[in-house]
Enzyme design. Structure first.
Site, mmCIF file in Angstrom:
data_model
loop_
_atom_site.group_PDB
_atom_site.id
_atom_site.type_symbol
_atom_site.label_atom_id
_atom_site.label_comp_id
_atom_site.label_asym_id
_atom_site.label_seq_id
_atom_site.Cartn_x
_atom_site.Cartn_y
_atom_site.Cartn_z
ATOM 1 N N ASN A 111 -6.283 1.982 -12.897
ATOM 2 C CA ASN A 111 -5.421 1.030 -12.614
ATOM 3 C C ASN A 111 -3.807 1.322 -12.999
ATOM 4 O O ASN A 111 -3.553 2.054 -13.698
ATOM 5 C CB ASN A 111 -5.603 -0.512 -13.288
ATOM 6 C CG ASN A 111 -4.734 -1.474 -12.771
ATOM 7 O OD1 ASN A 111 -4.280 -1.490 -11.634
ATOM 8 N ND2 ASN A 111 -3.909 -2.409 -13.553
ATOM 9 N N GLU B 203 5.965 5.704 -10.043
ATOM 10 C CA GLU B 203 4.631 5.529 -9.596
ATOM 11 C C GLU B 203 4.352 6.714 -8.716
ATOM 12 O O GLU B 203 3.043 7.515 -8.662
ATOM 13 C CB GLU B 203 4.363 4.286 -8.821
ATOM 14 C CG GLU B 203 4.496 3.077 -9.843
ATOM 15 C CD GLU B 203 4.318 1.782 -9.330
ATOM 16 O OE1 GLU B 203 4.206 0.805 -9.949
ATOM 17 O OE2 GLU B 203 4.600 1.785 -8.177
ATOM 18 N N HIS C 187 -0.137 -0.328 -13.331
ATOM 19 C CA HIS C 187 0.501 -1.246 -13.800
ATOM 20 C C HIS C 187 2.075 -1.061 -13.918
ATOM 21 O O HIS C 187 2.392 -0.153 -14.417
ATOM 22 C CB HIS C 187 0.094 -1.810 -15.262
ATOM 23 C CG HIS C 187 0.832 -3.291 -15.579
ATOM 24 N ND1 HIS C 187 0.356 -4.453 -14.918
ATOM 25 C CD2 HIS C 187 1.773 -3.523 -16.314
ATOM 26 C CE1 HIS C 187 0.960 -5.434 -15.143
ATOM 27 N NE2 HIS C 187 1.651 -4.860 -16.137
ATOM 28 N N ASP D 190 -5.487 -5.636 -17.720
ATOM 29 C CA ASP D 190 -4.642 -4.650 -18.377
ATOM 30 C C ASP D 190 -4.351 -4.304 -19.607
ATOM 31 O O ASP D 190 -3.561 -4.058 -20.451
ATOM 32 C CB ASP D 190 -2.923 -5.315 -18.244
ATOM 33 C CG ASP D 190 -3.005 -5.670 -16.716
ATOM 34 O OD1 ASP D 190 -3.207 -5.127 -15.713
ATOM 35 O OD2 ASP D 190 -2.229 -6.673 -16.499
ATOM 36 N N GLY E 160 0.788 -1.216 -0.107
ATOM 37 C CA GLY E 160 0.141 0.009 -0.145
ATOM 38 C C GLY E 160 0.908 1.103 -0.046
ATOM 39 O O GLY E 160 0.311 2.321 0.401
ATOM 40 N N SER E 161 1.831 1.205 -0.493
ATOM 41 C CA SER E 161 2.859 2.479 -0.470
ATOM 42 C C SER E 161 2.000 3.278 -1.358
ATOM 43 O O SER E 161 2.263 4.809 -1.242
ATOM 44 C CB SER E 161 4.218 2.166 -0.743
ATOM 45 O OG SER E 161 4.375 1.756 -2.157
ATOM 46 N N ASN E 162 1.525 2.910 -2.567
ATOM 47 C CA ASN E 162 1.061 3.875 -3.305
ATOM 48 C C ASN E 162 -0.265 4.476 -2.806
ATOM 49 O O ASN E 162 -0.575 5.495 -2.993
ATOM 50 C CB ASN E 162 0.683 3.176 -4.582
ATOM 51 C CG ASN E 162 1.830 3.223 -5.787
ATOM 52 O OD1 ASN E 162 2.228 4.181 -6.485
ATOM 53 N ND2 ASN E 162 2.658 2.023 -5.994
HETATM 54 C C1 GAR Z 1 2.989 -1.564 -7.575
HETATM 55 O O1 GAR Z 1 4.066 -1.420 -8.088
HETATM 56 C C2 GAR Z 1 2.030 -1.716 -8.448
HETATM 57 O O2 GAR Z 1 2.222 -1.046 -9.821
HETATM 58 C C3 GAR Z 1 1.879 -3.027 -8.556
HETATM 59 O O3 GAR Z 1 2.084 -3.627 -7.257
HETATM 60 C C4 GAR Z 1 2.686 -2.795 -6.719
HETATM 61 C C5 GAR Z 1 2.217 -2.139 -5.522
HETATM 62 O O4 GAR Z 1 2.970 -1.721 -4.539
HETATM 63 N N1 GAR Z 1 0.526 -3.704 -9.259
HETATM 64 C C6 GAR Z 1 0.698 -4.511 -10.243
HETATM 65 O O5 GAR Z 1 1.346 -5.408 -10.184
HETATM 66 C C7 GAR Z 1 -0.935 -4.686 -10.628
HETATM 67 N N2 GAR Z 1 -0.916 -5.714 -11.844
HETATM 68 P P1 GAR Z 1 2.474 -1.160 -3.386
HETATM 69 O O6 GAR Z 1 1.593 -1.757 -2.627
HETATM 70 O O7 GAR Z 1 3.566 -0.770 -2.297
HETATM 71 O O8 GAR Z 1 1.423 0.309 -3.701
#
Ligand code: GAR
Length: 192
Positions: free
Chosen positions: A103, A175, A105, A146, A14-16
């Site tokens: 989304n 991101e 990706h 996707d 969940g850092s994003n």
């Molecule tokens: C992110 O890099 C996102 O792009 C990826 O998961 C990571 C989650 O990081 N998403 C996918 O791979 C979706 N197909 P986070 O939990 O630290 O935000």
């Protein structure tokens, strides 16, 4: 402008999600109203607590049978943001939020997308394929993994000495820099 409410769906760290929530903190027009996860042990739930944002967990069956939709409706959600969300979004949700599910990706679609392509699986595939660049794709969600309309792509170089961790950290940087502002511009119907 009336306040636009965002829900974030995340499956893991969940850092994003946290980065997006911080970006919109204090914004008079756009608010992260709720965070949902399909995993009860997802670290994103700790982040939600710290950010003082209501959070919910749900089972896959609730995603398919309308429980998630009810939560979104009860919070009057306008846009759904997938930030590291690993389940397929069902047709019912896509129809209820037509062109309002976004989304993130961690690669340059259409390469390295589709079922099973998430997190380090993506970065490992990029390295195995000897790509010289990777990056991020921010896109609308349709019924195919996707595949929806691309709103923005940003690139980073991949070198011979990169591994999945180092590619992941370059991708994370992109991101954090581009996802929140792209969400904002899309909601405000600006050029993204
Ligand atoms: C992110 O890099 C996102 O792009 C990826 O998961 C990571 C989650 O990081 N998403 C996918 O791979 C979706 N197909 P986070 O939990 O630290 O935000």
């Amino acid at each position: 402008m009336t306040e636009t409410k965002i829900a974030i769906l995340a499956s893991g760290n969940g850092s994003n999600a946290e980065n997006i929530a911080n970006y919109f903190k204090g914004n008079p027009n756009i608010k992260v109203a709720v965070i949902l996860s399909n995993r009860t042990d997802a670290y994103v739930l700790e982040r939600a607590k710290k950010l003082d944002i209501p959070s919910y967990t749900f089972k896959n069956s609730e995603l398919l049978e309308g429980g998630v939709l009810e939560i979104l409706k009860s919070h009057k959600i306008d846009y759904v943001i997938l930030a590291g969300f690993l389940l397929k979004v069902p047709r019912s949700l896509i129809e209820s939020f037509s062109e309002r599910i976004i989304n993130l990706h961690p690669a340059l679609l259409p390469k390295f997308g589709g079922k099973g392509m998430y997190g380090h699986h993506v970065h490992n595939a990029v390295i195995a394929n000897q790509e010289i660049e990777s990056g991020i794709t921010i896109h609308l969600v349709n019924e195919i993994y996707d595949d929806g309309k691309i709103l923005r792509q940003e690139k980073c170089p991949v070198n011979g000495d990169d591994d999945a961790d180092s590619v992941a950290s370059k991708v994370h940087e992109l991101e954090y820099k581009y996802f929140p502002v792209t969400i904002e511009n899309y909601i405000l119907q600006k050029e993204v």
